[in-house]
Design an enzyme around this catalytic site. Structure first.
Site, PDB file in Angstrom:
ATOM      1  N   ASP A 249    -130.567  62.802 -49.740  1.00 31.95           N
ATOM      2  CA  ASP A 249    -131.397  63.720 -50.515  1.00 31.95           C
ATOM      3  C   ASP A 249    -131.661  63.114 -51.893  1.00 31.95           C
ATOM      4  O   ASP A 249    -130.734  62.629 -52.550  1.00 31.95           O
ATOM      5  CB  ASP A 249    -130.688  65.074 -50.663  1.00 31.95           C
ATOM      6  CG  ASP A 249    -131.584  66.111 -51.301  1.00 31.95           C
ATOM      7  OD1 ASP A 249    -132.327  66.789 -50.569  1.00 31.95           O
ATOM      8  OD2 ASP A 249    -131.547  66.230 -52.548  1.00 31.95           O
ATOM      9  N   ILE A 250    -132.920  63.123 -52.313  1.00 30.88           N
ATOM     10  CA  ILE A 250    -133.260  62.631 -53.654  1.00 30.88           C
ATOM     11  C   ILE A 250    -132.841  63.693 -54.676  1.00 30.88           C
ATOM     12  O   ILE A 250    -133.254  64.859 -54.587  1.00 30.88           O
ATOM     13  CB  ILE A 250    -134.772  62.353 -53.773  1.00 30.88           C
ATOM     14  CG1 ILE A 250    -135.196  61.304 -52.747  1.00 30.88           C
ATOM     15  CG2 ILE A 250    -135.121  61.890 -55.185  1.00 30.88           C
ATOM     16  CD1 ILE A 250    -136.690  61.048 -52.716  1.00 30.88           C
ATOM     17  N   ASN A 257    -141.553  66.312 -59.250  1.00 29.13           N
ATOM     18  CA  ASN A 257    -142.836  66.951 -58.961  1.00 29.13           C
ATOM     19  C   ASN A 257    -143.355  67.752 -60.154  1.00 29.13           C
ATOM     20  O   ASN A 257    -144.550  67.725 -60.465  1.00 29.13           O
ATOM     21  CB  ASN A 257    -142.709  67.877 -57.751  1.00 29.13           C
ATOM     22  CG  ASN A 257    -142.865  67.136 -56.435  1.00 29.13           C
ATOM     23  OD1 ASN A 257    -143.499  66.084 -56.368  1.00 29.13           O
ATOM     24  ND2 ASN A 257    -142.276  67.673 -55.380  1.00 29.13           N
ATOM     25  N   ASP A 266    -145.131  61.847 -54.445  1.00 34.06           N
ATOM     26  CA  ASP A 266    -145.423  61.105 -53.211  1.00 34.06           C
ATOM     27  C   ASP A 266    -145.108  59.619 -53.375  1.00 34.06           C
ATOM     28  O   ASP A 266    -144.563  58.983 -52.463  1.00 34.06           O
ATOM     29  CB  ASP A 266    -146.894  61.273 -52.823  1.00 34.06           C
ATOM     30  CG  ASP A 266    -147.212  62.680 -52.323  1.00 34.06           C
ATOM     31  OD1 ASP A 266    -146.252  63.434 -52.063  1.00 34.06           O
ATOM     32  OD2 ASP A 266    -148.399  63.003 -52.185  1.00 34.06           O
ATOM     33  N   GLU A 292    -137.753  66.180 -49.693  1.00 29.77           N
ATOM     34  CA  GLU A 292    -137.144  64.954 -50.234  1.00 29.77           C
ATOM     35  C   GLU A 292    -135.946  64.498 -49.411  1.00 29.77           C
ATOM     36  O   GLU A 292    -135.118  63.706 -49.875  1.00 29.77           O
ATOM     37  CB  GLU A 292    -136.714  65.186 -51.683  1.00 29.77           C
ATOM     38  CG  GLU A 292    -135.564  66.166 -51.866  1.00 29.77           C
ATOM     39  CD  GLU A 292    -135.998  67.626 -51.962  1.00 29.77           C
ATOM     40  OE1 GLU A 292    -135.245  68.422 -52.551  1.00 29.77           O
ATOM     41  OE2 GLU A 292    -137.075  67.953 -51.451  1.00 29.77           O
TER      42      GLU A 292
END
Length: 381
Positions: A249-250, A257, A266, A292
């Site tokens: 997971d980021i 965002n 993106d 993500e």
């Protein structure tokens, strides 16, 4: 009287000789007709076989296995025009083993096929097959396998909608098999069927690939990994090895965002996918589960090995700033949860897959709860 009898005997002998010659000729023609019928039936069966092929490996495998036998040829190769390596890349991602098809060739342009024709011929006649004596300098690209001792060859264009998609290359040790004066209707018909089958199968494989990949990052999607996981669990149990699964997971992606917009987000997702991919083997599988979140399936890897790879991935994600369009840069970290499954389980593959994913997800939750930018192994204790 004697002379008349002699003349009658000569005529009788001549008629007998003519009859024998006629019978021999008829027997030869009958033999040729039967042979041609047999050849026609073999090729009709071949046509049905390739028309029924449902995958790229099935189709090219049928061509290379069956066509040399029914046509009594020493070499059959296929050259496909693949300007941007899209076909080869997709087929590799779908698991095609090109080592099994040494006579399958890819070229970047039609000028490498051996036809004297421009890139466009919509207003001119389509290229015709090239038949003649084998010349290593001219035909070595079409017949790269050594030791064939070819004497004559036919280079037949594969045409679809006035477009050359490749060539069917036929080689024989018989110097009279392919000569410039030989009619080409039969080989052109055969090549047209092969071209139709190739285009259809390649299109279907492309659609299959699109349906199994994430359009943003180009890695696999959840549909693919769910299917692949079931296959690998069954294979791991047969061959008695471990597989591992990791959830990635980021960290704080919502901030990315909110700050950079979805376009910037993106770009980050694509770069993170590339960094993860750079730490994996060809046998491993990377997928985006959505948002993500990424997952990785490691083949023949126990928990220790998987944790080591996970740490490399975590380090690669945070190793350097990610450069975005417009000159912006952003620092990203990732959290990773890792779980492993032994090859000796007794639960169904579906139940085992569900449990493995849940364990990796739980480990990821612990990694994020523990401060993020870290790797946590799942432990049942």
């Amino acid at each position: 009287m004697t002379q008349s009898l002699h003349s009658d005997a000569e005529r009788a002998a001549e008629l007998a000789a003519e009859n024998r010659a006629l019978r021999a000729r008829m027997a030869y023609m009958l033999e040729q007709a039967e042979r041609n019928h047999e050849i026609m039936m073999r090729h009709q069966a071949f046509d049905l076989e390739i028309v029924g092929a449902t995958s790229f490996p099935d189709l090219v495998g049928s061509i290379f296995r069956t066509l040399p036998a029914i046509s009594e040829l020493e070499s059959v190769t296929l050259a496909l025009v693949d300007e941007d390596a899209d076909i080869r890349t997709v087929m590799e991602k779908l698991g095609v083993d090109f080592a099994a098809f040494p006579d399958l060739l890819f070229v970047s342009g039609i000028d490498q096929l051996g036809f004297e024709v421009g890139a466009r011929f919509a207003h001119a006649s389509a290229p015709k097959p090239v038949l003649g004596m084998f010349d290593a300098a001219r035909h070595g690209r079409q017949f790269p396998q050594p030791g064939k001792r070819l004497q004559s060859v036919a280079i037949v264009p594969l045409l679809r909608n006035k477009r050359i998609i490749g060539s069917l290359n036929l080689g024989s040790v018989d110097p009279t098999r392919f000569t410039p004066s030989l009619g080409t209707d039969f080989v052109e018909h055969m090549a047209s069927i092969i071209a139709i089958c190739l285009e259809n199968v390649i299109s279907n494989e492309m659609l299959k690939y699109i349906g199994l990949t994430d359009s943003l990052t180009g890695v696999y999607n959840r549909r693919y990994i769910d299917r692949r996981l079931l296959e690998e669990i069954s294979r791991a149990r047969r061959q008695q090895y471990d597989i591992s699964f990791m959830y990635i997971d980021i960290d704080h992606f919502k901030r990315v965002n909110d700050t950079l917009g979805h376009g910037g987000g993106d770009e980050v997702l694509r770069e993170v996918a590339n960094r993860i991919k750079g730490e994996l083997r060809l046998s491993d599988a990377l997928a985006r589960f959505g948002g993500e979140e990424f997952v990785v399936l490691l083949i023949d890897a126990d928990l220790d090995s998987a944790a080591f790879v996970a740490e490399r991935i975590r380090a690669a994600i945070s190793a350097s700033m990610i450069a975005l369009s417009g000159g912006l840069q952003v620092s990203i970290t990732g959290s990773v949860g890792v779980a492993s499954l032994s090859g000796t389980g007794e639960a169904t593959a579906e139940a085992a897959a569900k449990e493995l994913i849940a364990h990796a997800d739980e480990a990821l939750y612990q990694a994020k709860s523990g401060g993020r930018n870290r790797v946590v192994r799942y432990s049942a204790e």
